[in-house]
Design a protein around this motif. Sequence first.
Motif, PDB file in Angstrom:
ATOM      1  N   LEU A   1      87.621  62.002  17.074  1.00 37.73           N
ATOM      2  CA  LEU A   1      86.185  61.749  17.227  1.00 37.73           C
ATOM      3  C   LEU A   1      85.879  60.434  17.943  1.00 37.73           C
ATOM      4  CD1 LEU A   1      85.045  62.857  13.650  1.00 37.73           C
ATOM      5  CD2 LEU A   1      85.066  64.210  15.758  1.00 37.73           C
ATOM      6  N   ILE A   2      86.893  59.653  18.295  1.00 33.72           N
ATOM      7  CA  ILE A   2      86.688  58.347  18.930  1.00 33.72           C
ATOM      8  C   ILE A   2      87.012  58.466  20.422  1.00 33.72           C
ATOM      9  CG2 ILE A   2      87.354  55.900  18.934  1.00 33.72           C
ATOM     10  CD1 ILE A   2      85.889  56.857  16.373  1.00 33.72           C
ATOM     11  N   TYR A   3      86.121  57.922  21.263  1.00 32.08           N
ATOM     12  CA  TYR A   3      86.263  58.057  22.710  1.00 32.08           C
ATOM     13  C   TYR A   3      86.428  56.729  23.441  1.00 32.08           C
ATOM     14  CZ  TYR A   3      85.083  62.847  21.812  1.00 32.08           C
ATOM     15  OH  TYR A   3      85.109  64.140  21.334  1.00 32.08           O
ATOM     16  N   ASP A   4      86.033  55.630  22.792  1.00 29.60           N
ATOM     17  CA  ASP A   4      86.153  54.326  23.442  1.00 29.60           C
ATOM     18  C   ASP A   4      86.128  53.249  22.374  1.00 29.60           C
ATOM     19  OD1 ASP A   4      86.372  52.431  25.459  1.00 29.60           O
ATOM     20  OD2 ASP A   4      84.288  52.606  26.124  1.00 29.60           O
ATOM     21  N   ILE A   5      86.711  52.096  22.709  1.00 32.31           N
ATOM     22  CA  ILE A   5      86.744  50.911  21.858  1.00 32.31           C
ATOM     23  C   ILE A   5      86.225  49.766  22.717  1.00 32.31           C
ATOM     24  CG2 ILE A   5      88.225  49.327  20.559  1.00 32.31           C
ATOM     25  CD1 ILE A   5      90.375  51.689  20.781  1.00 32.31           C
ATOM     26  N   ALA A   6      85.298  48.965  22.185  1.00 34.07           N
ATOM     27  CA  ALA A   6      84.757  47.865  22.994  1.00 34.07           C
ATOM     28  C   ALA A   6      84.237  46.747  22.102  1.00 34.07           C
ATOM     29  CB  ALA A   6      83.625  48.372  23.888  1.00 34.07           C
ATOM     30  N   TRP A   7      84.258  45.552  22.651  1.00 35.20           N
ATOM     31  CA  TRP A   7      83.624  44.389  22.022  1.00 35.20           C
ATOM     32  C   TRP A   7      82.264  44.234  22.690  1.00 35.20           C
ATOM     33  CZ3 TRP A   7      85.768  42.012  17.917  1.00 35.20           C
ATOM     34  CH2 TRP A   7      87.128  42.228  17.671  1.00 35.20           C
ATOM     35  N   LYS A   8      81.194  44.248  21.894  1.00 30.79           N
ATOM     36  CA  LYS A   8      79.834  44.234  22.429  1.00 30.79           C
ATOM     37  C   LYS A   8      79.087  42.977  22.006  1.00 30.79           C
ATOM     38  CE  LYS A   8      79.913  48.433  24.206  1.00 30.79           C
ATOM     39  NZ  LYS A   8      79.725  48.670  25.641  1.00 30.79           N
ATOM     40  N   THR A   9      78.330  42.416  22.950  1.00 33.83           N
ATOM     41  CA  THR A   9      77.480  41.263  22.669  1.00 33.83           C
ATOM     42  C   THR A   9      76.174  41.728  22.027  1.00 33.83           C
ATOM     43  OG1 THR A   9      76.333  41.380  24.781  1.00 33.83           O
ATOM     44  CG2 THR A   9      78.365  40.056  24.717  1.00 33.83           C
ATOM     45  N   SER A  10      75.428  40.792  21.463  1.00 37.62           N
ATOM     46  CA  SER A  10      74.113  41.118  20.891  1.00 37.62           C
ATOM     47  C   SER A  10      73.216  41.763  21.936  1.00 37.62           C
ATOM     48  CB  SER A  10      73.429  39.855  20.363  1.00 37.62           C
ATOM     49  OG  SER A  10      74.122  39.351  19.274  1.00 37.62           O
ATOM     50  N   GLU A  11      73.249  41.240  23.144  1.00 36.40           N
ATOM     51  CA  GLU A  11      72.414  41.785  24.209  1.00 36.40           C
ATOM     52  C   GLU A  11      72.793  43.235  24.500  1.00 36.40           C
ATOM     53  OE1 GLU A  11      74.124  38.770  24.575  1.00 36.40           O
ATOM     54  OE2 GLU A  11      72.356  37.610  24.018  1.00 36.40           O
ATOM     55  N   GLN A  12      74.082  43.523  24.526  1.00 35.12           N
ATOM     56  CA  GLN A  12      74.536  44.890  24.781  1.00 35.12           C
ATOM     57  C   GLN A  12      74.150  45.830  23.637  1.00 35.12           C
ATOM     58  OE1 GLN A  12      78.630  43.702  25.422  1.00 35.12           O
ATOM     59  NE2 GLN A  12      78.517  44.327  27.571  1.00 35.12           N
ATOM     60  N   LEU A  13      74.168  45.322  22.394  1.00 31.12           N
ATOM     61  CA  LEU A  13      73.789  46.163  21.246  1.00 31.12           C
ATOM     62  C   LEU A  13      72.366  46.690  21.386  1.00 31.12           C
ATOM     63  CD1 LEU A  13      75.221  44.369  18.076  1.00 31.12           C
ATOM     64  CD2 LEU A  13      76.197  46.244  19.384  1.00 31.12           C
ATOM     65  N   ASN A  14      71.493  45.875  21.959  1.00 29.79           N
ATOM     66  CA  ASN A  14      70.096  46.281  22.124  1.00 29.79           C
ATOM     67  C   ASN A  14      69.955  47.540  22.971  1.00 29.79           C
ATOM     68  OD1 ASN A  14      68.525  44.404  20.593  1.00 29.79           O
ATOM     69  ND2 ASN A  14      69.129  42.844  22.061  1.00 29.79           N
ATOM     70  N   ASP A  15      70.898  47.765  23.883  1.00 35.88           N
ATOM     71  CA  ASP A  15      70.806  48.906  24.799  1.00 35.88           C
ATOM     72  C   ASP A  15      71.656  50.106  24.390  1.00 35.88           C
ATOM     73  OD1 ASP A  15      69.089  47.438  26.441  1.00 35.88           O
ATOM     74  OD2 ASP A  15      70.769  46.545  27.533  1.00 35.88           O
ATOM     75  N   LEU A  16      72.392  49.992  23.285  1.00 34.02           N
ATOM     76  CA  LEU A  16      73.288  51.071  22.880  1.00 34.02           C
ATOM     77  C   LEU A  16      72.567  52.142  22.064  1.00 34.02           C
ATOM     78  CD1 LEU A  16      76.498  49.191  21.688  1.00 34.02           C
ATOM     79  CD2 LEU A  16      76.037  50.203  23.919  1.00 34.02           C
ATOM     80  N   CYS A  17      73.082  53.345  22.165  1.00 35.97           N
ATOM     81  CA  CYS A  17      72.634  54.449  21.330  1.00 35.97           C
ATOM     82  C   CYS A  17      73.568  54.460  20.113  1.00 35.97           C
ATOM     83  CB  CYS A  17      72.740  55.742  22.123  1.00 35.97           C
ATOM     84  SG  CYS A  17      71.846  57.084  21.376  1.00 35.97           S
ATOM     85  N   PHE A  18      73.004  54.206  18.930  1.00 31.62           N
ATOM     86  CA  PHE A  18      73.790  54.062  17.706  1.00 31.62           C
ATOM     87  C   PHE A  18      73.956  55.396  16.972  1.00 31.62           C
ATOM     88  CE2 PHE A  18      73.193  49.677  18.371  1.00 31.62           C
ATOM     89  CZ  PHE A  18      73.995  48.970  17.482  1.00 31.62           C
ATOM     90  N   SER A  19      75.145  55.598  16.404  1.00 33.29           N
ATOM     91  CA  SER A  19      75.376  56.744  15.521  1.00 33.29           C
ATOM     92  C   SER A  19      74.486  56.645  14.290  1.00 33.29           C
ATOM     93  CB  SER A  19      76.840  56.798  15.072  1.00 33.29           C
ATOM     94  OG  SER A  19      77.688  56.982  16.164  1.00 33.29           O
TER      95      SER A  19
END
Length: 137
Positions: free
Chosen positions: A101-119
């Motif tokens: 079920l996992i497709y990618d692993i990444a370290w994300k900044t606060s700014e990047q979190l704002n633009d992510l689609c969360f599970s």
Amino acid sequence: MNKWVGAAAICINSDGQLLMVLQGKPEEEKRWSVPSGGKEQDETLEECCVREVYEETGYRCKINKEIKGKSGAFGPVEYHVTYFEVEILGGQPTIHDPDGLIYDIAWKTSEQLNDLCFSFPEDKEFLLQYIEQRTLN
């Protein structure tokens, strides 16, 4: 009603980035989450958290502390997730997920979190606040 119990890992690196995984069933839109998963029989929540981090990211970690719990219901299933702050001890980013079920692993900044689609969209504000709190200390 069925009951599901699991653990989730909050890991922030020295650059203030949060460890995240892109996940989802093959037929679903993929969304971002912290490493997490269900507790197996005869496993503590801490052991579950450490195992899930390794399976989903390839990193070995240790638990620093319990942060919070989250409970609710998803259809006919009651759930409880315990969030732990973890620290990376070693390893390389590699997906070992037996569920596929996992497709990618990444370290994300606060700014990047704002633009992510969360599970789990309800986690976004908590994660942003946690990163901010950690980077201020």
